[in-house]
Design a protein around this motif. Structure first.
Motif, PDB file in Angstrom:
ATOM      1  N   ASP A   1       0.809  -1.219   0.000  1.00  0.00           N
ATOM      2  CA  ASP A   1       0.000   0.000   0.000  1.00  0.00           C
ATOM      3  C   ASP A   1       0.846   1.274   0.000  1.00  0.00           C
ATOM      4  O   ASP A   1       0.584   2.193  -0.775  1.00  0.00           O
ATOM      5  CB  ASP A   1      -0.942   0.000   1.202  1.00  0.00           C
ATOM      6  CG  ASP A   1      -2.149  -0.906   0.970  1.00  0.00           C
ATOM      7  OD1 ASP A   1      -2.323  -1.374  -0.159  1.00  0.00           O
ATOM      8  OD2 ASP A   1      -2.902  -1.150   1.927  1.00  0.00           O
ATOM      9  N   PRO A   2       1.889   1.383   0.867  1.00  0.00           N
ATOM     10  CA  PRO A   2       2.688   2.621   0.838  1.00  0.00           C
ATOM     11  C   PRO A   2       3.326   2.879  -0.528  1.00  0.00           C
ATOM     12  O   PRO A   2       3.372   4.016  -0.995  1.00  0.00           O
ATOM     13  CB  PRO A   2       3.748   2.378   1.915  1.00  0.00           C
ATOM     14  CG  PRO A   2       3.112   1.415   2.863  1.00  0.00           C
ATOM     15  CD  PRO A   2       2.295   0.509   1.994  1.00  0.00           C
ATOM     16  N   ALA A   3       3.812   1.821  -1.178  1.00  0.00           N
ATOM     17  CA  ALA A   3       4.434   2.005  -2.489  1.00  0.00           C
ATOM     18  C   ALA A   3       3.392   2.394  -3.530  1.00  0.00           C
ATOM     19  O   ALA A   3       3.653   3.229  -4.407  1.00  0.00           O
ATOM     20  CB  ALA A   3       5.162   0.729  -2.911  1.00  0.00           C
ATOM     21  N   ALA A   4       2.208   1.789  -3.465  1.00  0.00           N
ATOM     22  CA  ALA A   4       1.155   2.126  -4.419  1.00  0.00           C
ATOM     23  C   ALA A   4       0.708   3.570  -4.260  1.00  0.00           C
ATOM     24  O   ALA A   4       0.441   4.271  -5.245  1.00  0.00           O
ATOM     25  CB  ALA A   4      -0.034   1.179  -4.240  1.00  0.00           C
ATOM     26  N   ILE A   5       0.626   4.032  -3.020  1.00  0.00           N
ATOM     27  CA  ILE A   5       0.264   5.426  -2.759  1.00  0.00           C
ATOM     28  C   ILE A   5       1.299   6.368  -3.361  1.00  0.00           C
ATOM     29  O   ILE A   5       0.966   7.339  -4.042  1.00  0.00           O
ATOM     30  CB  ILE A   5       0.129   5.658  -1.248  1.00  0.00           C
ATOM     31  CG1 ILE A   5      -1.104   4.940  -0.702  1.00  0.00           C
ATOM     32  CG2 ILE A   5       0.068   7.156  -0.926  1.00  0.00           C
ATOM     33  CD1 ILE A   5      -1.173   4.921   0.805  1.00  0.00           C
ATOM     34  N   ALA A   6       2.569   6.061  -3.113  1.00  0.00           N
ATOM     35  CA  ALA A   6       3.642   6.921  -3.624  1.00  0.00           C
ATOM     36  C   ALA A   6       3.668   6.915  -5.146  1.00  0.00           C
ATOM     37  O   ALA A   6       3.892   7.955  -5.785  1.00  0.00           O
ATOM     38  CB  ALA A   6       4.984   6.455  -3.069  1.00  0.00           C
ATOM     39  N   PHE A   7       3.450   5.741  -5.752  1.00  0.00           N
ATOM     40  CA  PHE A   7       3.442   5.662  -7.219  1.00  0.00           C
ATOM     41  C   PHE A   7       2.316   6.514  -7.797  1.00  0.00           C
ATOM     42  O   PHE A   7       2.528   7.297  -8.733  1.00  0.00           O
ATOM     43  CB  PHE A   7       3.283   4.214  -7.667  1.00  0.00           C
ATOM     44  CG  PHE A   7       3.039   4.089  -9.151  1.00  0.00           C
ATOM     45  CD1 PHE A   7       4.097   4.197 -10.044  1.00  0.00           C
ATOM     46  CD2 PHE A   7       1.764   3.905  -9.653  1.00  0.00           C
ATOM     47  CE1 PHE A   7       3.883   4.112 -11.420  1.00  0.00           C
ATOM     48  CE2 PHE A   7       1.531   3.817 -11.016  1.00  0.00           C
ATOM     49  CZ  PHE A   7       2.593   3.913 -11.905  1.00  0.00           C
ATOM     50  N   ALA A   8       1.111   6.346  -7.277  1.00  0.00           N
ATOM     51  CA  ALA A   8      -0.031   7.082  -7.816  1.00  0.00           C
ATOM     52  C   ALA A   8       0.155   8.584  -7.676  1.00  0.00           C
ATOM     53  O   ALA A   8      -0.202   9.357  -8.562  1.00  0.00           O
ATOM     54  CB  ALA A   8      -1.311   6.637  -7.121  1.00  0.00           C
ATOM     55  N   ARG A   9       0.740   8.996  -6.550  1.00  0.00           N
ATOM     56  CA  ARG A   9       0.966  10.430  -6.343  1.00  0.00           C
ATOM     57  C   ARG A   9       1.882  10.989  -7.430  1.00  0.00           C
ATOM     58  O   ARG A   9       1.585  12.007  -8.054  1.00  0.00           O
ATOM     59  CB  ARG A   9       1.565  10.672  -4.958  1.00  0.00           C
ATOM     60  CG  ARG A   9       1.764  12.135  -4.623  1.00  0.00           C
ATOM     61  CD  ARG A   9       2.462  12.301  -3.278  1.00  0.00           C
ATOM     62  NE  ARG A   9       1.669  11.735  -2.204  1.00  0.00           N
ATOM     63  CZ  ARG A   9       2.078  10.759  -1.410  1.00  0.00           C
ATOM     64  NH1 ARG A   9       3.283  10.228  -1.572  1.00  0.00           N
ATOM     65  NH2 ARG A   9       1.302  10.310  -0.444  1.00  0.00           N
ATOM     66  N   GLY A  10       3.012  10.318  -7.666  1.00  0.00           N
ATOM     67  CA  GLY A  10       3.932  10.789  -8.693  1.00  0.00           C
ATOM     68  C   GLY A  10       3.367  10.673 -10.094  1.00  0.00           C
ATOM     69  O   GLY A  10       3.533  11.568 -10.934  1.00  0.00           O
ATOM     70  N   PHE A  11       2.670   9.583 -10.365  1.00  0.00           N
ATOM     71  CA  PHE A  11       2.116   9.311 -11.695  1.00  0.00           C
ATOM     72  C   PHE A  11       1.083  10.363 -12.098  1.00  0.00           C
ATOM     73  O   PHE A  11       1.175  10.985 -13.161  1.00  0.00           O
ATOM     74  CB  PHE A  11       1.496   7.916 -11.680  1.00  0.00           C
ATOM     75  CG  PHE A  11       0.856   7.490 -12.976  1.00  0.00           C
ATOM     76  CD1 PHE A  11       1.634   7.074 -14.042  1.00  0.00           C
ATOM     77  CD2 PHE A  11      -0.521   7.468 -13.112  1.00  0.00           C
ATOM     78  CE1 PHE A  11       1.053   6.667 -15.229  1.00  0.00           C
ATOM     79  CE2 PHE A  11      -1.114   7.061 -14.289  1.00  0.00           C
ATOM     80  CZ  PHE A  11      -0.326   6.652 -15.360  1.00  0.00           C
ATOM     81  N   TYR A  12       0.097  10.583 -11.221  1.00  0.00           N
ATOM     82  CA  TYR A  12      -0.968  11.512 -11.567  1.00  0.00           C
ATOM     83  C   TYR A  12      -0.508  12.966 -11.536  1.00  0.00           C
ATOM     84  O   TYR A  12      -1.001  13.791 -12.310  1.00  0.00           O
ATOM     85  CB  TYR A  12      -2.153  11.310 -10.626  1.00  0.00           C
ATOM     86  CG  TYR A  12      -2.978  10.092 -10.962  1.00  0.00           C
ATOM     87  CD1 TYR A  12      -3.630   9.988 -12.182  1.00  0.00           C
ATOM     88  CD2 TYR A  12      -3.101   9.036 -10.060  1.00  0.00           C
ATOM     89  CE1 TYR A  12      -4.383   8.886 -12.503  1.00  0.00           C
ATOM     90  CE2 TYR A  12      -3.854   7.914 -10.369  1.00  0.00           C
ATOM     91  CZ  TYR A  12      -4.497   7.845 -11.589  1.00  0.00           C
ATOM     92  OH  TYR A  12      -5.236   6.736 -11.903  1.00  0.00           O
ATOM     93  N   THR A  13       0.430  13.277 -10.662  1.00  0.00           N
ATOM     94  CA  THR A  13       0.946  14.644 -10.639  1.00  0.00           C
ATOM     95  C   THR A  13       1.645  14.969 -11.955  1.00  0.00           C
ATOM     96  O   THR A  13       1.473  16.066 -12.510  1.00  0.00           O
ATOM     97  CB  THR A  13       1.913  14.826  -9.460  1.00  0.00           C
ATOM     98  OG1 THR A  13       1.227  14.588  -8.237  1.00  0.00           O
ATOM     99  CG2 THR A  13       2.481  16.240  -9.440  1.00  0.00           C
ATOM    100  N   ALA A  14       2.434  14.026 -12.463  1.00  0.00           N
ATOM    101  CA  ALA A  14       3.128  14.250 -13.734  1.00  0.00           C
ATOM    102  C   ALA A  14       2.131  14.433 -14.879  1.00  0.00           C
ATOM    103  O   ALA A  14       2.284  15.332 -15.718  1.00  0.00           O
ATOM    104  CB  ALA A  14       4.068  13.080 -14.028  1.00  0.00           C
ATOM    105  N   LEU A  15       1.083  13.608 -14.929  1.00  0.00           N
ATOM    106  CA  LEU A  15       0.075  13.756 -15.980  1.00  0.00           C
ATOM    107  C   LEU A  15      -0.643  15.096 -15.858  1.00  0.00           C
ATOM    108  O   LEU A  15      -0.926  15.760 -16.865  1.00  0.00           O
ATOM    109  CB  LEU A  15      -0.940  12.617 -15.902  1.00  0.00           C
ATOM    110  CG  LEU A  15      -0.484  11.238 -16.382  1.00  0.00           C
ATOM    111  CD1 LEU A  15      -1.613  10.224 -16.223  1.00  0.00           C
ATOM    112  CD2 LEU A  15      -0.026  11.275 -17.834  1.00  0.00           C
ATOM    113  N   ALA A  16      -0.935  15.496 -14.629  1.00  0.00           N
ATOM    114  CA  ALA A  16      -1.640  16.755 -14.424  1.00  0.00           C
ATOM    115  C   ALA A  16      -0.816  17.948 -14.880  1.00  0.00           C
ATOM    116  O   ALA A  16      -1.370  18.988 -15.241  1.00  0.00           O
ATOM    117  CB  ALA A  16      -2.004  16.904 -12.948  1.00  0.00           C
TER     118      ALA A  16
END
Length: 651
Positions: free
Chosen positions: A308-323
């Protein structure tokens, strides 16, 4: 990105050989080379690699842990094979030219030989520069196509259809929490009117089909359980069936379903374990690869289980870059960098990106007009879909509700805007890697010989199970294993040192007595983690863990064992999915997968619970913790699962 190095790896002139060809590069020409790869041996190491990646989520104080050494060794082998001789010269020339231009280089891999997609190319390690490639440059798995959909011009809002699938019989997901995480990830864009998020409550085949037909969806975001069917050599996702149980959707069927949408969603995000895994016989057997091959422009998925911690960190970086307007390959790398924020973790190797065609820019989103509403937290209603709403989350009433996700549990989509890092267990003892898969038993009814079981814990007077828990007489059992599927390797969570107890089965089975309590003056310890083997041929195996009320046990499991004496009966910790086998379930778990990994606290006083590839358990009372097998007929079973247990005292 205008600097790309595209490589194609295909079959070679003889067994074990492969041809690597540079299709384009920044300045190093287009050389070709023949390489050798021990494909079967590398594929067989996947369970060990997955266990290493998952166990790295527990903090360690070494410069390089044993788990990273295992990943790096495979990464060096893959890099040295791929970038040998002229191919390596072209790679370093491309890097130098791109550096002079102030640009990065996208590494695009076209894998055209069956089996190559099953390898963790994201782990490639350059010994000369001491770097992992995918952490320095965007790395994609390119799916060649005669044509691919052009960049989609989107007039805001960008419409996302999201769903959380948590069917009965699989580890429970906290649906409210999953929704809150994704909504938090998109909150800035929801409020600005750039994104509209709809939740689909009916995650059944007909429900998903209907919603795809009813509107235009730009992104589909799936949160749930995933796996790999080794019999059909194809990836699967778990939807809900009419009875609420899991209904497994194969990659090829899901591809056809998504093709019903108009336009077909440009991006699919699969937050489920093994959604990025691939088989050894079919180039496009994996869930992510099949979707990209069918026409989806980009699919972000997971090749291993993810914490879960890794998935949270991945999604944060992934969606921020797309945004912020980054391309999809750059967003994937940003997600990996987000995971690196947790010291020592190797889970940045888990995400994979399948890209159809060459263009990594999926959307051309028009600017939001100045007259757009300032706040847009609730999307316009769509029939059958649930617009996002704000409000209090209903807490789970169960004291045993999972608090983290392991191998068969979907990775979490997490907030972009959160400023606090994901919580992680610290000061934990490094775990040992999982053992290799067991050798196949001989054909026939005879059960293979096993090593003698370790001594059982001290036994106070025996206590009988409640009368209601007595198992029914066992009906005749089939000799061959015919599950619908075995969900792939994975999972987070786990605890404990190991001792074993042999359980004799009869109409009223012998139950190991509860060991005596430790001294009340026993000091409180910090979180500890260690691994143990759980024999397939014993009902309950003591872990040696005393769990006080409120303590948390995080269990993650891997490996395969044999459900009976038939050589084809290999099964993972998730057990058998065919309800036919439920007649052999132990009392208290009538609907769980037969032959799956289970746990219990105080075997004489508490009901067991499903573990599978992983779960988290909060101890409701004081007691000793056991791991076991959901099977009342252990005759002919052989092999063992590998469990890693993290015990976190309360307070």
């Amino acid at each position: 990105m205008d600097t790309v190095m595209e490589l194609e790896i295909g079959p070679g002139p003889e067994p074990g050989s492969y041809v690597v060809q540079v299709l384009r590069s920044v300045g190093g020409g287009e050389p070709t080379a023949t390489i050798r790869l021990e494909l079967d041996e590398l594929v067989e190491r996947r369970p060990l690699l997955e266990a290493s990646v998952l166990s790295s989520s527990v903090s360690a104080r070494r410069v390089m842990s044993d788990t990273e050494a295992a990943i790096q060794q495979v990464g060096v082998r893959l890099f040295d094979a791929m970038f040998a001789g002229d191919i390596g010269n072209a790679y370093r020339t491309s890097m130098a030219v791109a550096s002079e231009r102030g640009r990065g280089v996208q590494i695009a891999l076209r894998l055209t030989a069956p089996g190559l997609a099953a390898l963790p190319w994201e782990a490639m390690f350059d010994s000369e520069t001491q770097t992992y490639i995918c952490r320095k440059e965007p790395l994609v798995r390119q799916v060649p196509a005669p044509h691919s959909a052009p960049t989609l011009t989107v007039r805001p809002p960008l419409r996302i259809l999201a769903m959380v699938s948590s069917p009965r019989g699989l580890p429970m997901l906290d649906i409210d929490a999953e929704r809150e995480r994704l909504e938090g990830a998109l909150r800035q864009h929801l409020d600005a009117g750039r994104v509209e998020l709809h939740w689909l409550d009916d995650v059944m085949w007909a429900g998903v089909h209907g919603k795809l037909l009813e509107g235009a969806w730009h992104v589909l975001h799936f949160i749930g359980h995933g796996g790999y069917d080794i019999e059909t050599d194809e990836g699967v996702l778990a939807f809900s069936g009419p009875d609420g149980r899991a209904e497994y959707v194969t990659a090829s069927s899901l591809a056809d379903l998504l093709d019903e949408a108009e336009p077909t969603p440009r991006l699919v995000v699969l937050n489920s374990c093994q959604s990025g895994a691939a088989g050894t016989q079919d180039l496009f057997s994996g869930t992510a690869a099949a979707l990209a091959h069918s026409g989806i422009r980009a699919v972000a998925a997971m090749q291993f289980s993810i914490s879960d911690p890794a998935a949270i960190a991945f999604a944060r970086g992934f969606y921020t870059a797309l945004a912020h307007g980054r391309t999809i390959d750059e967003a994937m790398r940003s997600g990996r960098i987000g995971i690196l924020g947790k010291r020592g973790t190797l889970e940045w190797v888990t995400p994979v990106l399948y890209l159809r065609g060459d263009d990594a820019r999926l959307f051309d989103v028009a600017s939001v007009p100045a007259t757009a509403p300032a706040s847009r937290s609730v999307a316009a209603p769509v029939a059958g879909a649930i617009p996002i709403v704000t409000g209090q989350r209903t807490p789970d009433a169960s004291p045993h509700a999972p608090t983290a996700r392991g191998a068969s549990v979907a990775a979490v989509a997490a907030p972009i805007l959160s400023t606090s890092p994901a919580t992680a267990v610290q000061h934990a003892t490094p775990v040992s890697p999982a053992p290799a898969a067991p050798a196949a038993p001989p054909a026939g009814p005879a059960r293979p010989a096993h090593a003698a079981a370790p001594p059982a814990p001290p036994a106070p007077p025996q206590q009988a199970m409640p009368a209601a828990s007595a198992p029914p007489p066992s009906p005749p059992r089939r000799s061959s294993w015919k599950p619908w599927l075995v969900v792939g390797i994975v999972a987070l969570l786990a605890v404990g040192g190991a001792i074993a107890a042999v359980i004799a089965l009869s109409p009223t089975p012998y139950v190991p007595p509860d060991p005596p309590s430790p001294s009340p003056n026993q000091p409180v310890v910090t979180p500890t983690t260690f691994g143990m083997a759980v024999p397939m041929y014993q009902l309950w195996t003591p872990t040696g863990i005393w769990c006080a009320t409120g303590d948390t046990l995080d269990i993650q499991a891997s490996g395969t064992a044999y459900h009976n004496a038939d050589p084809s009966s290999l099964v993972g910790p998730d057990g058998l999915y065919d309800p036919y086998y439920h007649q052999w379930n132990i009392p208290g778990l009538p609907d769980s997968n037969t032959a799956s990994l289970i746990g219990v606290l105080n075997v004489t006083t508490a009901w067991p619970f499903y573990v599978g590839y992983g779960t988290s358990y909060t101890c409701p009372v004081d007691g000793w913790f056991y791991l076991g097998i959901n099977d009342v007929d252990l005759n002919g079973n052989s092999g063992e699962f590998w469990a890693v247990i993290t015990h976190t005292p309360s307070g």
